[in-house]
Design a protein around this motif. Structure first.
Motif, PDB file in Angstrom:
ATOM      1  N   PHE A  31       0.833  -1.203   0.000  1.00 48.37           N
ATOM      2  CA  PHE A  31       0.000   0.000   0.000  1.00 48.37           C
ATOM      3  C   PHE A  31       0.872   1.259   0.000  1.00 48.37           C
ATOM      4  O   PHE A  31       1.869   1.318   0.688  1.00 48.37           O
ATOM      5  CB  PHE A  31      -0.838  -0.065   1.279  1.00 48.37           C
ATOM      6  CG  PHE A  31      -1.399   1.237   1.719  1.00 48.37           C
ATOM      7  CD1 PHE A  31      -2.541   1.740   1.126  1.00 48.37           C
ATOM      8  CD2 PHE A  31      -0.800   1.947   2.737  1.00 48.37           C
ATOM      9  CE1 PHE A  31      -3.075   2.949   1.547  1.00 48.37           C
ATOM     10  CE2 PHE A  31      -1.330   3.147   3.159  1.00 48.37           C
ATOM     11  CZ  PHE A  31      -2.470   3.648   2.559  1.00 48.37           C
ATOM     12  N   SER A  32       0.508   2.264  -0.772  1.00 48.46           N
ATOM     13  CA  SER A  32       1.190   3.556  -0.600  1.00 48.46           C
ATOM     14  C   SER A  32       0.156   4.663  -0.462  1.00 48.46           C
ATOM     15  O   SER A  32      -0.861   4.686  -1.165  1.00 48.46           O
ATOM     16  CB  SER A  32       2.166   3.839  -1.735  1.00 48.46           C
ATOM     17  OG  SER A  32       1.471   4.212  -2.876  1.00 48.46           O
ATOM     18  N   ILE A  33       0.433   5.560   0.445  1.00 55.58           N
ATOM     19  CA  ILE A  33      -0.581   6.521   0.872  1.00 55.58           C
ATOM     20  C   ILE A  33      -0.949   7.496  -0.244  1.00 55.58           C
ATOM     21  O   ILE A  33      -2.108   7.908  -0.366  1.00 55.58           O
ATOM     22  CB  ILE A  33      -0.127   7.232   2.170  1.00 55.58           C
ATOM     23  CG1 ILE A  33      -1.340   7.790   2.919  1.00 55.58           C
ATOM     24  CG2 ILE A  33       0.913   8.318   1.886  1.00 55.58           C
ATOM     25  CD1 ILE A  33      -1.097   8.004   4.401  1.00 55.58           C
ATOM     26  N   GLU A  34       0.025   7.864  -1.089  1.00 60.42           N
ATOM     27  CA  GLU A  34      -0.248   8.902  -2.088  1.00 60.42           C
ATOM     28  C   GLU A  34      -1.232   8.418  -3.165  1.00 60.42           C
ATOM     29  O   GLU A  34      -2.081   9.175  -3.620  1.00 60.42           O
ATOM     30  CB  GLU A  34       1.050   9.441  -2.708  1.00 60.42           C
ATOM     31  CG  GLU A  34       1.876   8.460  -3.510  1.00 60.42           C
ATOM     32  CD  GLU A  34       2.796   7.587  -2.653  1.00 60.42           C
ATOM     33  OE1 GLU A  34       2.716   7.652  -1.420  1.00 60.42           O
ATOM     34  OE2 GLU A  34       3.573   6.818  -3.247  1.00 60.42           O
TER      35      GLU A  34
ATOM     36  N   GLY B  61       4.933  10.521   3.989  1.00 61.48           N
ATOM     37  CA  GLY B  61       4.707   9.082   3.799  1.00 61.48           C
ATOM     38  C   GLY B  61       6.004   8.362   3.450  1.00 61.48           C
ATOM     39  O   GLY B  61       7.035   8.990   3.208  1.00 61.48           O
ATOM     40  N   GLU B  62       5.937   7.034   3.429  1.00 64.28           N
ATOM     41  CA  GLU B  62       7.158   6.240   3.218  1.00 64.28           C
ATOM     42  C   GLU B  62       7.837   6.542   1.885  1.00 64.28           C
ATOM     43  O   GLU B  62       9.046   6.717   1.806  1.00 64.28           O
ATOM     44  CB  GLU B  62       6.809   4.748   3.228  1.00 64.28           C
ATOM     45  CG  GLU B  62       6.458   4.223   4.586  1.00 64.28           C
ATOM     46  CD  GLU B  62       5.973   2.781   4.501  1.00 64.28           C
ATOM     47  OE1 GLU B  62       6.783   1.896   4.776  1.00 64.28           O
ATOM     48  OE2 GLU B  62       4.796   2.573   4.136  1.00 64.28           O
ATOM     49  N   HIS B  63       7.037   6.592   0.821  1.00 63.93           N
ATOM     50  CA  HIS B  63       7.600   6.783  -0.508  1.00 63.93           C
ATOM     51  C   HIS B  63       8.102   8.223  -0.673  1.00 63.93           C
ATOM     52  O   HIS B  63       9.147   8.467  -1.273  1.00 63.93           O
ATOM     53  CB  HIS B  63       6.538   6.442  -1.550  1.00 63.93           C
ATOM     54  CG  HIS B  63       7.099   6.055  -2.871  1.00 63.93           C
ATOM     55  ND1 HIS B  63       6.360   5.478  -3.860  1.00 63.93           N
ATOM     56  CD2 HIS B  63       8.354   6.175  -3.380  1.00 63.93           C
ATOM     57  CE1 HIS B  63       7.123   5.266  -4.913  1.00 63.93           C
ATOM     58  NE2 HIS B  63       8.329   5.682  -4.656  1.00 63.93           N
TER      59      HIS B  63
END
Lengths: 242, 242
Positions: free
Chosen positions: B152-155, B202-204
């Motif tokens: 999963f990525s938030i953006e 976020g992570e990315h």
């Protein structure tokens, strides 16, 4: 403490799991069934991936000592004594027995046992007990949501979010969260006043109701109703001794 | 209209995609790069899965007409003219050219083209244009988030949530959402006032900043700054004609 939550089982590798505490969550229904079976006096649950594997395991351990449970597509497997309905796992059915369990989503996740020795089964029925156990540990935490056939499912993510919320607010642990863990926390906090109806109206909750398992959905959403701590030891899920 | 959003590319099958409109979202960075390249006058983008495939495609189409772009681990591929930074895709670099693009997450998702003829590239830079296009159609919608190496990525989820929000609130379309689409909508509504900082933290977003691409993250979060509509026709992403 660092918490990495995975919304679906897909991308989980050894590196991400090694030496962590792992909480496996399948609210509907494997986690709930495991808690209920142990509370009802089952000696252990052995999670296996395939129905054929379950039958072989039963032959190996002994027919008298064991009972087969499991589902595919929500429905009890032919020739199995029990399905995946936690309400079936009464003391009359399982006390003193070893349950060999195979489910579509939940039991698959126990394959991660090859990477960690600290695997806890978590559901809404035992979430506070799980939080208390995790809070006592120095290890980082991985929360693996079983999801629904590879998809995100709202009930598992809500349960993961509730666990994170408890660690943060009740146990006052300083947490570092991955994006999915942040998301789960947000989801929980937005729905904390209406967990049961939110889950009942989710995709999996609706499907189970259509199959005649609405009681299972209600049972699985009774917070802390089965305060047990199921842990994996030598491929068997047992109550933690202490 | 039914909207099924997928947080990660994993569980998507033909049955779930056939005859739907599909919006592919990879905010950081492939969607943004595609929009920028087309705005800068590239004739088309050809998404391919592997760097070797990109080189073969270039030989086939012709070296003069084409330019190679892409990354692995966020970094430009050796011997490729361009990376995956949208800011590199200036008119000087790409006008009149066919860009052959391969990225870790975003370009892989175009493989779904075998199941549907209606594939739109969506990012925050063109979200309103995409919403307007989807709103005019009778087809159900699938939103495929590219995610981050299977996670999963938030953006991407925020962008999907914003698209759903627009369809619901601006276009007043009655929607039926899967669990992940409901989640994306909630996530967007909780962060609509702070999209850029939420994505940057976020992570990315953090990873790209560490690699020196903080400007890309800012660029990718400028809502409706590149109001183009990239659609897939015969394996090529082109601006919609009309």
């Amino acid at each position: 403490m660092r918490i990495d939550l995975y919304l679906v089982p897909g991308p989980v590798s050894e590196e991400r799991l090694a030496d962590k505490t792992i909480v496996l969550i399948d609210v509907l229904r494997a986690s709930t069934t495991v808690c209920k079976a142990l509370q009802s006096g089952a000696r252990a649950i052995i999670p296996v991936e395939q129905p054929g594997e379950a039958a072989e395991m039963r032959d190996k351990i002994g027919v008298e000592e064991t009972i087969l449970g499991g589902e595919r597509g929500g429905i009890k497997i032919d020739n199995f004594a029990l399905g995946n309905s936690p309400l079936d796992y009464t003391p009359e059915a399982v006390a003193g027995k070893i349950v060999i369990l195979t489910t579509t989503n939940g039991t698959q996740a126990y394959a991660c046992a090859k990477y960690s020795k600290n695997i806890i089964t978590g559901g809404l029925v035992n979430v506070s007990r799980v939080a208390a156990k995790v809070a006592k540990s120095d290890r980082d935490l991985v929360i693996l949501c079983a999801g629904d056939e590879g998809d995100f499912s709202i009930e598992d993510t809500l349960c993961g979010g509730m666990l994170i919320h408890k660690l943060m607010d009740e146990f006052r642990i300083e947490l570092k969260l991955n994006d999915a863990a942040s998301l789960a926390l947000l989801l929980y906090r937005n729905n904390s006043g209406s967990l049961a109806p939110t889950i009942a109206s989710g995709e999996h909750g609706r499907l189970l109701a259509e199959l005649g398992f609405a009681d299972d959905v209600r049972f699985a959403t009774e917070i802390d109703s089965i305060p047990v701590l199921p842990v994996l030891k030598n491929r068997k899920i047992v109550l933690e001794e202490n």
